[in-house]
Design a protein around this motif. Structure first.
Motif, PDB file in Angstrom:
ATOM      1  N   TYR A  76     -22.950 -26.843  -0.890  1.00  0.00           N
ATOM      2  CA  TYR A  76     -23.949 -26.029  -0.207  1.00  0.00           C
ATOM      3  C   TYR A  76     -25.340 -26.592  -0.461  1.00  0.00           C
ATOM      4  O   TYR A  76     -25.805 -26.649  -1.600  1.00  0.00           O
ATOM      5  CB  TYR A  76     -23.871 -24.577  -0.660  1.00  0.00           C
ATOM      6  CG  TYR A  76     -24.919 -23.696  -0.011  1.00  0.00           C
ATOM      7  CD1 TYR A  76     -25.114 -23.727   1.374  1.00  0.00           C
ATOM      8  CD2 TYR A  76     -25.717 -22.848  -0.754  1.00  0.00           C
ATOM      9  CE1 TYR A  76     -26.076 -22.940   1.982  1.00  0.00           C
ATOM     10  CE2 TYR A  76     -26.674 -22.043  -0.153  1.00  0.00           C
ATOM     11  CZ  TYR A  76     -26.850 -22.096   1.207  1.00  0.00           C
ATOM     12  OH  TYR A  76     -27.803 -21.319   1.807  1.00  0.00           O
ATOM     13  N   ASP A  82     -27.366 -25.430   4.649  1.00  0.00           N
ATOM     14  CA  ASP A  82     -26.223 -26.043   5.330  1.00  0.00           C
ATOM     15  C   ASP A  82     -25.050 -26.197   4.373  1.00  0.00           C
ATOM     16  O   ASP A  82     -25.243 -26.480   3.180  1.00  0.00           O
ATOM     17  CB  ASP A  82     -26.579 -27.447   5.859  1.00  0.00           C
ATOM     18  CG  ASP A  82     -27.431 -27.408   7.112  1.00  0.00           C
ATOM     19  OD1 ASP A  82     -27.248 -26.492   7.930  1.00  0.00           O
ATOM     20  OD2 ASP A  82     -28.282 -28.304   7.281  1.00  0.00           O
ATOM     21  N   LYS A  97     -23.602 -23.936  12.003  1.00  0.00           N
ATOM     22  CA  LYS A  97     -23.666 -22.514  11.653  1.00  0.00           C
ATOM     23  C   LYS A  97     -24.010 -21.623  12.842  1.00  0.00           C
ATOM     24  O   LYS A  97     -23.934 -20.396  12.736  1.00  0.00           O
ATOM     25  CB  LYS A  97     -24.691 -22.306  10.539  1.00  0.00           C
ATOM     26  CG  LYS A  97     -26.080 -22.817  10.852  1.00  0.00           C
ATOM     27  CD  LYS A  97     -26.932 -22.875   9.587  1.00  0.00           C
ATOM     28  CE  LYS A  97     -28.270 -23.567   9.840  1.00  0.00           C
ATOM     29  NZ  LYS A  97     -28.998 -23.806   8.590  1.00  0.00           N
ATOM     30  N   THR A 101     -18.370 -17.834  13.788  1.00  0.00           N
ATOM     31  CA  THR A 101     -18.111 -17.541  12.383  1.00  0.00           C
ATOM     32  C   THR A 101     -17.292 -18.644  11.718  1.00  0.00           C
ATOM     33  O   THR A 101     -16.261 -19.051  12.230  1.00  0.00           O
ATOM     34  CB  THR A 101     -17.372 -16.204  12.231  1.00  0.00           C
ATOM     35  OG1 THR A 101     -18.167 -15.162  12.799  1.00  0.00           O
ATOM     36  CG2 THR A 101     -17.111 -15.893  10.763  1.00  0.00           C
ATOM     37  N   ASN A 114     -21.161 -17.828   7.443  1.00  0.00           N
ATOM     38  CA  ASN A 114     -22.436 -17.916   8.146  1.00  0.00           C
ATOM     39  C   ASN A 114     -22.708 -16.613   8.892  1.00  0.00           C
ATOM     40  O   ASN A 114     -21.790 -15.910   9.317  1.00  0.00           O
ATOM     41  CB  ASN A 114     -22.452 -19.092   9.122  1.00  0.00           C
ATOM     42  CG  ASN A 114     -21.353 -19.015  10.167  1.00  0.00           C
ATOM     43  OD1 ASN A 114     -20.227 -18.607   9.871  1.00  0.00           O
ATOM     44  ND2 ASN A 114     -21.658 -19.397  11.390  1.00  0.00           N
ATOM     45  N   THR A 126     -30.297 -17.873  11.086  1.00  0.00           N
ATOM     46  CA  THR A 126     -28.864 -18.027  10.859  1.00  0.00           C
ATOM     47  C   THR A 126     -28.652 -18.934   9.657  1.00  0.00           C
ATOM     48  O   THR A 126     -29.275 -19.991   9.558  1.00  0.00           O
ATOM     49  CB  THR A 126     -28.166 -18.647  12.085  1.00  0.00           C
ATOM     50  OG1 THR A 126     -28.364 -17.799  13.219  1.00  0.00           O
ATOM     51  CG2 THR A 126     -26.661 -18.794  11.838  1.00  0.00           C
ATOM     52  N   PHE A 128     -26.045 -19.544   5.719  1.00  0.00           N
ATOM     53  CA  PHE A 128     -24.823 -19.300   4.967  1.00  0.00           C
ATOM     54  C   PHE A 128     -25.085 -18.379   3.784  1.00  0.00           C
ATOM     55  O   PHE A 128     -26.142 -18.456   3.146  1.00  0.00           O
ATOM     56  CB  PHE A 128     -24.229 -20.622   4.466  1.00  0.00           C
ATOM     57  CG  PHE A 128     -23.458 -21.355   5.523  1.00  0.00           C
ATOM     58  CD1 PHE A 128     -22.139 -21.032   5.787  1.00  0.00           C
ATOM     59  CD2 PHE A 128     -24.058 -22.360   6.272  1.00  0.00           C
ATOM     60  CE1 PHE A 128     -21.420 -21.692   6.772  1.00  0.00           C
ATOM     61  CE2 PHE A 128     -23.358 -23.029   7.262  1.00  0.00           C
ATOM     62  CZ  PHE A 128     -22.027 -22.694   7.515  1.00  0.00           C
TER      63      PHE A 128
END
Length: 235
Positions: A76, A82, A97, A101, A114, A126, A128
């Protein structure tokens, strides 16, 4: 409602998978396509910035809901927000993302999803989130962020300049209902309880008796588990 039920079912099934003997797939550059839901990850590193963009620098094995029967190496990037997938020949790809989903299930136990969310400036973004708990249609999510602390110039000749560095922010917690936009957990007990109208009074009583602090991760998980119990008992 059907969409949210399917989403929850998918999350539960992926989160509970048993690790089996599987080969980790490194995505070769020649097979890259947007149909796979991946974009080329940003690879440029600024040598003048110390620290790391990543929650964990090393890749970890994980399953993706888009390819449930394959293991990938992922990590991550909390600076770019991202999930990066390791590719062959020192390449990496960022999961798309924005396309739908994606559930990322780490063999180490962490799980990411996400979602759209509302930031502190009321902008819809948007990104994670780590999934901490699910209770019916509600998801307790954790937002992890890394930012750049700018270089500090020494004020006197007796001091040294401090280089720019990546710094991890304090974690923030969100609640997501069904497949809607995630919102930050309210800091006030009554505002939080209002998210669960049927269990409102029981939640407020639990928060008071257990001396719950909504800014503490362990307390939030405790509350969500209690809400789940309340709902099961009412059936």
């Amino acid at each position: 409602m059907r969409k949210s039920i399917l989403l929850l079912t998918g999350i539960v099934s992926l989160f509970s998978f048993q690790a089996i003997s599987q080969q980790v797939v490194l995505i070769p550059e020649r097979t890259f396509s947007r149909d796979m839901g991946m974009n080329t990850a940003e690879r440029e590193e600024n040598p003048n910035i110390e620290g790391s963009k990543y929650i964990y620098e090393n890749y970890q094995q994980a399953k993706l809901s888009t390819h449930p029967n394959i293991l990938f190496n992922v990590r991550y990037n909390a600076y770019n927000d991202d999930i990066e997938v390791q590719g062959a020949n020192n390449t990496s790809y960022a999961l798309n993302k924005y396309g739908g989903t994606i559930i990322v299930t780490m063999l180490t136990g962490e799980n990411y999803i996400n979602s759209k969310y509302v930031d502190d400036k009321e902008n819809i973004k948007t990104g994670f989130f780590e999934v901490l708990n699910t209770s019916g249609d509600f998801f307790l999510l954790k937002k992890q962020t890394v930012f750049v602390k700018e270089k500090e110039i020494a004020k006197t000749t007796y001091h040294k300049d401090k280089p720019a560095k990546y710094v991890k922010s304090s974690d923030e917690y969100y609640v997501k209902v069904n497949d809607l936009t995630a919102n930050k957990i309210p800091k006030k007990n009554k505002e939080f309880a209002n998210l669960f109208p049927q269990e409102k009074e029981a939640i407020l009583s639990f928060i008071k008796s257990e001396k719950i602090k909504l800014k503490k991760e362990e307390d939030l998980i405790k509350v969500f588990k209690h809400i789940e119990k309340l709902r099961k008992d009412s059936k």
